[in-house]
Design a protein around this motif. Sequence first.
Motif, PDB file in Angstrom:
ATOM      1  N   PHE A   1       4.037  10.971  21.315  1.00  0.00           N
ATOM      2  CA  PHE A   1       5.249  11.673  22.269  1.00  0.00           C
ATOM      3  C   PHE A   1       6.644  11.162  21.477  1.00  0.00           C
ATOM      4  CE2 PHE A   1       8.571  10.928  25.179  1.00  0.00           C
ATOM      5  CZ  PHE A   1       8.754  11.891  25.872  1.00  0.00           C
ATOM      6  N   ILE A   2       6.676  10.062  21.032  1.00  0.00           N
ATOM      7  CA  ILE A   2       8.031   9.363  20.425  1.00  0.00           C
ATOM      8  C   ILE A   2       8.054  10.080  19.175  1.00  0.00           C
ATOM      9  CG2 ILE A   2       9.154   7.340  19.447  1.00  0.00           C
ATOM     10  CD1 ILE A   2       7.456   5.921  21.626  1.00  0.00           C
TER      11      ILE A   2
ATOM     12  N   ASN B   1       6.840  19.873  17.106  1.00  0.00           N
ATOM     13  CA  ASN B   1       5.502  20.492  16.946  1.00  0.00           C
ATOM     14  C   ASN B   1       4.517  19.626  17.333  1.00  0.00           C
ATOM     15  OD1 ASN B   1       6.719  23.152  15.931  1.00  0.00           O
ATOM     16  ND2 ASN B   1       6.936  22.243  14.202  1.00  0.00           N
ATOM     17  N   ILE B   2       4.680  18.329  17.014  1.00  0.00           N
ATOM     18  CA  ILE B   2       3.328  17.339  17.616  1.00  0.00           C
ATOM     19  C   ILE B   2       3.347  17.568  18.991  1.00  0.00           C
ATOM     20  CG2 ILE B   2       2.773  15.033  17.721  1.00  0.00           C
ATOM     21  CD1 ILE B   2       4.385  14.610  15.247  1.00  0.00           C
ATOM     22  N   LYS B   3       2.257  17.861  19.610  1.00  0.00           N
ATOM     23  CA  LYS B   3       1.854  18.008  20.847  1.00  0.00           C
ATOM     24  C   LYS B   3       1.256  16.666  21.544  1.00  0.00           C
ATOM     25  CE  LYS B   3       3.417  22.013  21.082  1.00  0.00           C
ATOM     26  NZ  LYS B   3       4.793  22.043  21.279  1.00  0.00           N
ATOM     27  N   GLY B   4       0.598  15.917  20.411  1.00  0.00           N
ATOM     28  CA  GLY B   4       0.065  14.812  20.815  1.00  0.00           C
ATOM     29  C   GLY B   4      -0.889  14.833  21.966  1.00  0.00           C
TER      30      GLY B   4
ATOM     31  N   GLU C   1      -3.261  17.836  15.230  1.00  0.00           N
ATOM     32  CA  GLU C   1      -2.306  17.067  15.624  1.00  0.00           C
ATOM     33  C   GLU C   1      -2.265  15.935  14.493  1.00  0.00           C
ATOM     34  OE1 GLU C   1      -0.054  17.517  18.378  1.00  0.00           O
ATOM     35  OE2 GLU C   1      -1.067  19.155  18.173  1.00  0.00           O
ATOM     36  N   ILE C   2      -3.198  15.630  14.240  1.00  0.00           N
ATOM     37  CA  ILE C   2      -3.530  14.380  13.085  1.00  0.00           C
ATOM     38  C   ILE C   2      -2.656  14.872  11.718  1.00  0.00           C
ATOM     39  CG2 ILE C   2      -4.784  13.028  11.733  1.00  0.00           C
ATOM     40  CD1 ILE C   2      -6.876  12.990  13.957  1.00  0.00           C
TER      41      ILE C   2
ATOM     42  N   ALA D   1      17.471  13.604  11.895  1.00  0.00           N
ATOM     43  CA  ALA D   1      17.743  15.184  12.062  1.00  0.00           C
ATOM     44  C   ALA D   1      17.675  15.778  13.443  1.00  0.00           C
ATOM     45  CB  ALA D   1      17.307  15.705  10.755  1.00  0.00           C
ATOM     46  N   TYR D   2      16.677  15.374  14.299  1.00  0.00           N
ATOM     47  CA  TYR D   2      16.297  16.066  15.253  1.00  0.00           C
ATOM     48  C   TYR D   2      16.190  14.871  16.472  1.00  0.00           C
ATOM     49  CZ  TYR D   2      13.180  18.307  18.562  1.00  0.00           C
ATOM     50  OH  TYR D   2      12.600  18.727  19.555  1.00  0.00           O
TER      51      TYR D   2
END
Lengths: 544, 454
Positions: free
Chosen positions: A201-202, A210-213, A232-233, A253-254
């Motif tokens: 999440f972090i 784009n990471i949903k974790g 995800e990995i 940057a985000y």
Amino acid sequence: MKISLIRKSLVLLGASALIATGTIVAIPAASAAPTCAVASGVTTCLGKLTAGGDYVIKVPANFGGTVFFWNHGFRNSYTIPGVTAAPTTVQEITPANDTTLKDITAIMLKKGFGVASYDGVSKGLHGWNNTDRIEMLKELIDITGEQFTSMKKKVVYGSSQAGSFLPAFAEKYPSYADAVGIMAGLEPAKTTFASLCDTMFILSVFADPNIKGCSALGVSDARGGQTVAVGEIQKVGALLTTWSQNLGAPSIAYPASIAPYGIPQRSALLMMGLLTGIPTKSAHMDGITPSSKILEQSINSTVAVLENAAVSIVTGVLAGQAISQLTGPGFYDNTKTDYASLLTDAELGRYNLGLSGDDGINLMLATLAAAPRIKGDPEAMARFAALDKTNYSSTKPFVLMANEADRLVFPGNQALFVEKARAAYDARVEKYDAALAAAVTSAQKKAVRATKPVWNVVSLYAVTPDTYTKYTAAGLPDFTAAPAPSGVGHQTFTVPQMTEWVRLLANAATSGKVAPQSSTPYFAKHAAGLSDDPDYMPNELKFK
Amino acid sequence: MNIRASLTRRTFGRVITVTAGVAVSALALSALPATAATEPGVSATEIVLGMQLPQTGAASPGYNKVDDAMRAYFDYVNSKGGVYGRKIRLEVKDDNYKAGLTVSTASALINKEKIFAFIGSVGTQTHVSVIADINRRKIPDLFVNSGYTGFYTNPKKYPTTFGGLGTYVTEAKILGKYMKETFLTEKIGIIYQTDDFGRNTVAGLKSAGYTFEARKTAATFVAGTQAGGLDAQMTQLKDNGVEVVVVGAVASAFAAAVASANKIGYKPKKWVVISVGADATTFQTILLDKGIPLATSAFLLTGTITSSHAPAPGDATDEFVTAFKKINKDFNNGPETTWDNNVLQGMNIAYQMTSVLVGVGKNGVTRKNVISYMEKNAAKITSAAFSPLGYSATTHEAFTGFWVGAYDASTVLKPVGATRQMWTTDSGTGPVTELKWTRPAIGADSLPKGFSAK
């Protein structure tokens, strides 16, 4: 799953990772009698458990009556080419160092111990088979007893995931365990996986939306689930690979709200590590030795988080997917998580510079607080919380051993086990005192005294040397240098450490009691790298 | 367990035997100090204390004299026979001001040196890494050389930790009062490190009525980055017309700020510095490393305002200064023994510790007793300071009073007025008031009152 294989996985995942199209093995209807043979004075029996997994039993000619039953950690169900091969049979007969692959089978046999192990596959799958594995272990012990009738004492021991079901095994089948050994063991999964999901999440907040974790996990089909997990990995792998090259020097940057402040990405990386409990020492980073290239003390620990995360996230996500097959999607929920409260005073003080000072800390925490959270599914969350339940009621001797900087199953797991076992013990003592006070006749008192609770847990930690980091001539971390000889990695204990652990377990199985915690300095003399501090306490887990 | 109920007729004879045995053992034990057999670091002949500080590394200048000064005073006490016959041994570990080493050296002091208590450990960022563990183990953590309020103002959180300095908040409040009365028209600005130290300074000044505007009158830096210079921060303050600069930072940062200001031609009317950052020795040593001669650094320091709870080391009329200087000359075997504020502080901590050991009594040297004694008997713990110790059950803050001074051209801190005036306050929102308190005289033979070698 061999973590040593996973360690080199990030680069591969950053390129491409395909799921093998293997076939599910046929499950035998029932176990057959083992096939035994004698070679070099050792009787080796091979067979297959009812659930389909292979087993191995080895008993030496000088057998003294004690058999050790090994329980391996997490294994993946499907091969990921170039990363990990799904096991098809027994991989470890006794504890083995996950990096050097050195085990202690020969040593144990020489001491007259029988050793046995099994492949924890059930219904053609590995993954989170804890409920089934309790029955598999019992079955293996039954088979061994039938085959070797001179068996007197049974030690059940294992690593990592096994820590989450061996206590329950000892509670359900107390006559099947004279001593219990847990190495790098996982407390019931929810604490560790809550932090693992936080990790993803972090990263999604500060680095890659784009990471949903963990919100992506929960696909009921195992193979399809693994595809999602690997996806995800791959995202995380690409991110960590970039950071391993630039050490997180560019500014965050985000999201847009934090971008103008020029906080280096490595501050977000360190923040992620501290909020989730990823150790700030790793195989090559001692958390202390500064770099001549980056003049700030926290950089060593930041790189340690990077080195540890590379492995913990890969294995954790695959294991998380396996768990989500039991819970269904939505087992993770962070809508109520107060991330600021997860930082300790020590972390805020010690890593202030690495976190870009108070201003950087406040900005990152504010960003996390404002970020949209992941809402879980109540039913899945309830199933998740109910996984691997134990009530710490076993009075069998427990010998625990963990690494100070275990990158996967953080050592706070062991401390948490001790804390919960101690609470259960204290409750038993209270009950005992009440019963004794209520007893009137001497016969009654004698009967009560016979039930006096005994504290039967000893907790050992392998620790690192003070400093061991090497830098290249350019001032960058030298990951080709020898890793720390002790205290790092997951299930990476030295042969003397594993041998000492086994010795304590054997003695405990015979006497019914563990050696006292105060004997820790004595144990440390037997095995370099074991802490000689009887009151040693690792960092606590972020959730309990 | 109900012991009385267990004395049945059938077991009575055995109980008498056991009781007799216990009585004999108790008699035998009573001949020895009660603590000798059980308390870590305490025997019939010795008390072992432990300390952590940067003896080496960038943060070491100045601080690295504190341990040798402490040991010198303890050696002096030992030369007088020790406290109730127990010699005091100080075990010191160099943590290089790296928190990772603070953790491992604390473990070594506890498990290998078997210390009775920590004493005088130096540094906020380092000590914060071990304070929870030390308290978990119930080890006394005495006279810590940090003014961070978070260590002391909630004894329920850190029950075994006691300060060795006044808090940064207290000091900032007192300096703030002085500024309010002195700098009536000048524009005030601040440079502070964005951590516990800086936060405490800002909080104290806020209580005195000062607030600062981010990126205008408030310049910040992350502690540890000052080695690269503070040009940008000084330029910011200069551009915003700041005439009086408050420094809430360590000495290396103050030195860097002065060097940067000098470099850009910024000449504030005054520097006002929290005392930890204004140590003259440290300031001059750091600038000397940057190639600035001592004469120049002395000039740069002249007029700097700071505060102190203790006598100025150059105060030849002070009886503690005179006594400690002699002990330093006769007993200090450290590599750098030049008399200064760091040596005075080290001596004073050792004097206070001796006072505590005298106070708990010959048979009272237990960890529990020492903590209880310090909470209940702060007034009996004598020291060179012109301020009482603030220890109680509700706070473990040390000195609650300071006097305000300015450095003269020979780097001696002199009171800003004609005479030294003490001010006192708390770490909360309490007012700053004049402190009317008379420091107890130094004990006979430079030993705390009640000292006995027997």
